[in-house]
Design an enzyme around this catalytic site. Structure first.
Site, PDB file in Angstrom:
ATOM      1  N   ILE A  37       0.818  -1.225   0.000  1.00  0.00           N
ATOM      2  CA  ILE A  37       0.000   0.000   0.000  1.00  0.00           C
ATOM      3  C   ILE A  37       0.846   1.268   0.000  1.00  0.00           C
ATOM      4  O   ILE A  37       0.324   2.363  -0.221  1.00  0.00           O
ATOM      5  CB  ILE A  37      -1.006   0.030   1.176  1.00  0.00           C
ATOM      6  CG1 ILE A  37      -0.304   0.063   2.532  1.00  0.00           C
ATOM      7  CG2 ILE A  37      -1.988  -1.133   1.077  1.00  0.00           C
ATOM      8  CD1 ILE A  37      -1.245   0.313   3.705  1.00  0.00           C
ATOM      9  N   THR A  62       2.203  -1.994  13.146  1.00  0.00           N
ATOM     10  CA  THR A  62       1.688  -1.996  14.519  1.00  0.00           C
ATOM     11  C   THR A  62       2.738  -2.324  15.580  1.00  0.00           C
ATOM     12  O   THR A  62       2.384  -2.506  16.738  1.00  0.00           O
ATOM     13  CB  THR A  62       0.527  -3.005  14.647  1.00  0.00           C
ATOM     14  OG1 THR A  62       1.005  -4.309  14.277  1.00  0.00           O
ATOM     15  CG2 THR A  62      -0.634  -2.614  13.743  1.00  0.00           C
ATOM     16  N   TYR A 125       4.106   5.327  16.578  1.00  0.00           N
ATOM     17  CA  TYR A 125       2.984   4.518  16.093  1.00  0.00           C
ATOM     18  C   TYR A 125       1.695   5.332  16.069  1.00  0.00           C
ATOM     19  O   TYR A 125       1.014   5.437  15.047  1.00  0.00           O
ATOM     20  CB  TYR A 125       2.804   3.267  16.962  1.00  0.00           C
ATOM     21  CG  TYR A 125       1.497   2.545  16.723  1.00  0.00           C
ATOM     22  CD1 TYR A 125       1.220   1.974  15.485  1.00  0.00           C
ATOM     23  CD2 TYR A 125       0.540   2.439  17.736  1.00  0.00           C
ATOM     24  CE1 TYR A 125       0.016   1.315  15.253  1.00  0.00           C
ATOM     25  CE2 TYR A 125      -0.659   1.788  17.520  1.00  0.00           C
ATOM     26  CZ  TYR A 125      -0.916   1.230  16.277  1.00  0.00           C
ATOM     27  OH  TYR A 125      -2.123   0.587  16.053  1.00  0.00           O
ATOM     28  N   LYS A 129      -0.324   6.758  12.735  1.00  0.00           N
ATOM     29  CA  LYS A 129      -1.709   6.342  12.487  1.00  0.00           C
ATOM     30  C   LYS A 129      -2.625   7.553  12.385  1.00  0.00           C
ATOM     31  O   LYS A 129      -3.494   7.623  11.504  1.00  0.00           O
ATOM     32  CB  LYS A 129      -2.189   5.412  13.608  1.00  0.00           C
ATOM     33  CG  LYS A 129      -1.644   3.998  13.535  1.00  0.00           C
ATOM     34  CD  LYS A 129      -2.147   3.237  12.303  1.00  0.00           C
ATOM     35  CE  LYS A 129      -3.629   2.921  12.393  1.00  0.00           C
ATOM     36  NZ  LYS A 129      -4.096   2.207  11.172  1.00  0.00           N
ATOM     37  N   TRP A 150      -6.423  -2.949  22.063  1.00  0.00           N
ATOM     38  CA  TRP A 150      -6.102  -4.196  22.765  1.00  0.00           C
ATOM     39  C   TRP A 150      -6.650  -5.414  22.017  1.00  0.00           C
ATOM     40  O   TRP A 150      -7.355  -6.258  22.581  1.00  0.00           O
ATOM     41  CB  TRP A 150      -6.651  -4.170  24.193  1.00  0.00           C
ATOM     42  CG  TRP A 150      -6.052  -3.150  25.111  1.00  0.00           C
ATOM     43  CD1 TRP A 150      -5.401  -1.993  24.759  1.00  0.00           C
ATOM     44  CD2 TRP A 150      -6.080  -3.157  26.544  1.00  0.00           C
ATOM     45  NE1 TRP A 150      -5.026  -1.296  25.875  1.00  0.00           N
ATOM     46  CE2 TRP A 150      -5.428  -1.973  26.990  1.00  0.00           C
ATOM     47  CE3 TRP A 150      -6.590  -4.032  27.494  1.00  0.00           C
ATOM     48  CZ2 TRP A 150      -5.267  -1.673  28.332  1.00  0.00           C
ATOM     49  CZ3 TRP A 150      -6.443  -3.728  28.834  1.00  0.00           C
ATOM     50  CH2 TRP A 150      -5.786  -2.569  29.251  1.00  0.00           C
TER      51      TRP A 150
END
Length: 292
Positions: A37, A62, A125, A129, A150
């Site tokens: 991507i 992630t 991170y 995002k 989570w």
């Protein structure tokens, strides 16, 4: 209904693919080998060729701690990748459903986070995002950004599997001053497909940002204790470790974790009739979590 799923080998991606297949929809399942991507031209060409009715982006970088060192890679996937998908889908008038994270918040609020609360990620991170989310929302008006937290499930690596692998120890120290919402990957997939079905039916969609996580809220130590209780009740374990409640300071990591990851899920219930995930119910079949 033809659906493209990026990040098809991830925890949520695999659940999405299984459910889309069960619905009898046409599935284009793409891992990084099938579609990078971060390659704008490749994204544009693939979507033009496949002409799907919907794209679900479950691809993301992630690795929270590694992101502090691999900054460029985190931004390439989480920001540039999102931009590429948003541009291509907007050009082709395709709705885009996109998975985001609780890490877009600083995590110091009292109470639960609403979709409208001010963001303030502390690590690479979360920052990468958020950058992707903001750009995506501007580029394709037909978007759902689903923030979750989570995540655990039968596929991939997650906290549940880690605890079960460590269950032969007498004692474990688990952080007890970070609160949030365990969320079953299968329920995230189901929530996204509930929205997808409404898109397919031609219903009016309230595009935008939504929270979807599990209830009840717990800290990591409480989550661990419940996992062990269930494993013992299901006779997967005869003895369980003592869980010692420790602080974040006792377990330093390269990236700062939010102390409060409690996300309010009322908006998605009102808009789509989607209830919060029941993470305790998702642990009733622990033997499926492939720990051996």
């Amino acid at each position: 209904m033809k659906v493209v799923v990026t990040g098809a080998n991830g925890q949520v991606g695999q659940e999405l693919c299984a459910r889309i297949t069960a619905l009898g929809w046409q599935l284009i399942a793409l891992d990084v080998a099938g579609l990078d991507i971060t390659d704008e031209q490749a994204v544009s060409e693939l979507l033009l060729k496949e002409s799907p009715n919907l794209v679900i982006n479950a691809a993301a970088y992630t690795a929270v701690d590694k992101a502090e060192e691999q900054v460029d890679l985190a931004y390439a996937v989480n920001e540039s990748g999102s931009i590429n998908l948003a541009k291509a889908t907007a050009t082709l008038n395709i709705p885009l459903l996109h998975i985001s994270t609780d890490y877009v918040f600083e995590g110091n609020k009292e109470g639960v986070y609403q979709e409208t609360d001010v963001t303030g990620p502390t690590g690479v991170y979360g920052k990468s995002k958020l950058a992707g989310d903001v750009a995506l929302a501007k580029l394709n008006s037909q978007h759902i950004i689903l923030r979750t937290a989570w995540v655990f499930g039968q596929q991939g690596n997650n906290f549940v599997k880690t605890m079960l692998k460590l269950a032969d120890r007498e004692e474990l120290g688990v952080v007890a001053d970070q609160y949030g919402s365990p969320t079953y990957a299968g329920d995230i997939a189901a929530a996204l497909l509930t929205i997808a079905e409404k898109v397919q039916a031609g219903e009016r969609i309230a595009w935008g940002v939504y929270h979807f996580t599990g209830l009840p809220y717990v800290n990591w130590a409480e989550f661990a204790e419940y996992i062990f209780e269930q494993a013992k009740a299901q006779k997967l374990l005869t003895d369980t470790p003592k869980v010692n409640h420790i602080t974040t300071a006792d377990y330093p990591t390269p990236a700062t974790r939010p102390a409060n990851s409690k996300l309010a899920c009322g908006k998605i219930q009102q808009a789509f009739g989607i209830e919060a995930s029941d993470w305790q119910a998702a642990l009733l079949t622990l033997h499926k979590y492939q720990i051996h």
